[in-house]
Design a protein around this motif. Structure first.
Motif, short mmCIF file in Angstrom:
data_model
loop_
_atom_site.label_atom_id
_atom_site.label_comp_id
_atom_site.label_asym_id
_atom_site.label_seq_id
_atom_site.Cartn_x
_atom_site.Cartn_y
_atom_site.Cartn_z
N ARG A 1 0.83 -1.20 0.00
CA ARG A 1 0.00 0.00 0.00
C ARG A 1 0.87 1.26 0.00
O ARG A 1 1.88 1.33 0.69
CB ARG A 1 -0.93 0.00 1.21
N THR A 2 0.44 2.23 -0.77
CA THR A 2 1.14 3.52 -0.80
C THR A 2 0.96 4.20 0.55
O THR A 2 -0.15 4.27 1.07
CB THR A 2 0.56 4.41 -1.91
N PRO A 3 2.05 4.70 1.16
CA PRO A 3 1.92 5.41 2.44
C PRO A 3 0.89 6.53 2.35
O PRO A 3 0.81 7.22 1.32
CB PRO A 3 3.34 5.95 2.68
N PRO A 4 0.10 6.74 3.40
CA PRO A 4 -0.97 7.75 3.36
C PRO A 4 -0.50 9.13 2.93
O PRO A 4 -1.16 9.80 2.14
CB PRO A 4 -1.51 7.75 4.80
N ASP A 5 0.64 9.58 3.46
CA ASP A 5 1.13 10.93 3.10
C ASP A 5 1.42 11.03 1.61
O ASP A 5 1.06 12.02 0.96
CB ASP A 5 2.39 11.25 3.90
N LEU A 6 2.06 10.00 1.07
CA LEU A 6 2.37 10.00 -0.36
C LEU A 6 1.11 9.92 -1.20
O LEU A 6 0.97 10.59 -2.23
CB LEU A 6 3.30 8.83 -0.70
N HIS A 7 0.14 9.11 -0.74
CA HIS A 7 -1.11 8.99 -1.50
C HIS A 7 -1.88 10.29 -1.51
O HIS A 7 -2.45 10.68 -2.53
CB HIS A 7 -1.98 7.88 -0.90
N ARG A 8 -1.88 11.02 -0.37
CA ARG A 8 -2.57 12.31 -0.33
C ARG A 8 -1.89 13.31 -1.28
O ARG A 8 -2.55 14.10 -1.94
CB ARG A 8 -2.59 12.85 1.10
N GLU A 9 -0.55 13.23 -1.34
CA GLU A 9 0.19 14.11 -2.25
C GLU A 9 -0.16 13.81 -3.70
O GLU A 9 -0.38 14.73 -4.50
CB GLU A 9 1.69 13.93 -2.02
N ILE A 10 -0.24 12.54 -4.03
CA ILE A 10 -0.61 12.16 -5.40
C ILE A 10 -2.04 12.56 -5.70
O ILE A 10 -2.35 13.03 -6.80
CB ILE A 10 -0.42 10.64 -5.58
N ALA A 11 -2.94 12.37 -4.72
CA ALA A 11 -4.36 12.67 -4.92
C ALA A 11 -4.59 14.14 -5.22
O ALA A 11 -5.57 14.50 -5.87
CB ALA A 11 -5.16 12.25 -3.69
N ARG A 12 -3.68 15.00 -4.75
CA ARG A 12 -3.83 16.44 -5.03
C ARG A 12 -3.49 16.79 -6.48
O ARG A 12 -3.84 17.87 -6.96
CB ARG A 12 -2.95 17.24 -4.06
N ASP A 13 -2.80 15.87 -7.15
CA ASP A 13 -2.48 16.09 -8.56
C ASP A 13 -3.66 15.59 -9.39
O ASP A 13 -3.74 14.42 -9.77
CB ASP A 13 -1.20 15.32 -8.92
N LYS A 14 -4.60 16.46 -9.67
CA LYS A 14 -5.85 16.08 -10.32
C LYS A 14 -5.63 15.48 -11.70
O LYS A 14 -6.29 14.52 -12.09
CB LYS A 14 -6.78 17.30 -10.42
N GLU A 15 -4.68 16.04 -12.46
CA GLU A 15 -4.44 15.54 -13.81
C GLU A 15 -3.88 14.12 -13.76
O GLU A 15 -4.28 13.25 -14.54
CB GLU A 15 -3.46 16.46 -14.53
N ARG A 16 -2.96 13.89 -12.82
CA ARG A 16 -2.36 12.55 -12.68
C ARG A 16 -3.42 11.53 -12.26
O ARG A 16 -3.47 10.41 -12.78
CB ARG A 16 -1.24 12.59 -11.66
N MET A 17 -4.27 11.91 -11.31
CA MET A 17 -5.32 11.00 -10.85
C MET A 17 -6.33 10.73 -11.95
O MET A 17 -6.79 9.60 -12.12
CB MET A 17 -6.02 11.59 -9.62
N ALA A 18 -6.68 11.75 -12.73
CA ALA A 18 -7.64 11.57 -13.82
C ALA A 18 -7.08 10.61 -14.87
O ALA A 18 -7.80 9.75 -15.39
CB ALA A 18 -7.98 12.92 -14.45
#
Length: 216
Positions: free
Chosen positions: A183-200
């Motif tokens: 599992r991706t560490p929570p802090d890293l996952h929250r950082e990634i989740a803020r990148d809307k284009e990457r998540m999309a």
């Protein structure tokens, strides 16, 4: 390190003719087993239906065949479902390849000391002298845990390094799905989740999910 085979410059990996051809060949191989399995399943159901109304009036040989069908039916049905797995996994591969371009990785190798009954635990290295990624789960659609060792000398990758994607031998052969093994560490996952284009982009490819942990 210079790739052994030139990386396609297409915006999406599936735009590359060789990649598309190799995927189609794998799809044909995966789908070839489905028609005989479906025919066997339907034949089993037909025989069981014929014997269902008046089993005692049927010839002995037909009753024996019916008994065999009753015993074999659950296994035939289970095998039919299992045969769908490679087809569905290849559809996942195509979905990723339609979103991401190919990138070069200097090596993909089995992760020592990690157990997984359904996949091959691997680690990915981007640079020749760089660090190895965390453990990920690789699955060959046609032969689940098949590993030739060719990717240890260079591989192609399409996807997101935090979510997974597709790996292949240079030239887009031996296509395999790649999923996060831890599992991706929570802090890293929250950082990634803020990148809307990457998540999309990851959502379009169907890979924006966390993976189950592997046992070491």
């Amino acid at each position: 390190m210079t790739p052994r085979v030139q990386i396609p410059t297409d915006e999406c990996a599936f735009d590359d003719p060789e990649t598309r051809r190799n995927w189609q060949l794998a799809r044909l191989r995966a789908g070839a087993v489905l028609p005989p399995v479906i025919i066997l399943l339907l034949a089993t159901l037909v025989v069981m239906g014929m014997l269902g109304d008046r089993p005692t009036t049927q010839p002995m040989w037909m009753r024996v065949v019916g008994l065999v069908c009753v015993v074999a039916a659950p296994f035939t049905f289970a095998y039919a479902l299992y045969s769908l797995g490679p087809v569905l996994r290849l559809r996942r591969i195509r979905r990723v390849l339609r979103v991401y371009p190919w990138e070069y990785r200097t090596s993909v190798r089995p992760a020592p000391g990690v157990k997984d009954t359904m996949a091959l635990p691997v680690r990915v290295r981007t640079e020749a002298e760089g660090d190895w990624s965390r453990t990920m789960r690789a699955v060959n659609p046609l032969q689940r845990k098949r590993w030739t060792g060719e990717m240890e000398h260079g591989a192609w990758f399409a996807g997101d390094p935090e979510f997974g994607g597709v790996i292949a031998v240079p030239g887009a052969t031996d296509l395999m799905t790649l999923e996060r093994g831890t599992r991706t560490p929570p802090d890293l996952h929250r950082e990634i989740a803020r990148d809307k284009e990457r998540m999309a982009q990851a959502k379009r490819a169907g890979i924006a999910t966390l993976s189950a942990s592997l046992r070491a």
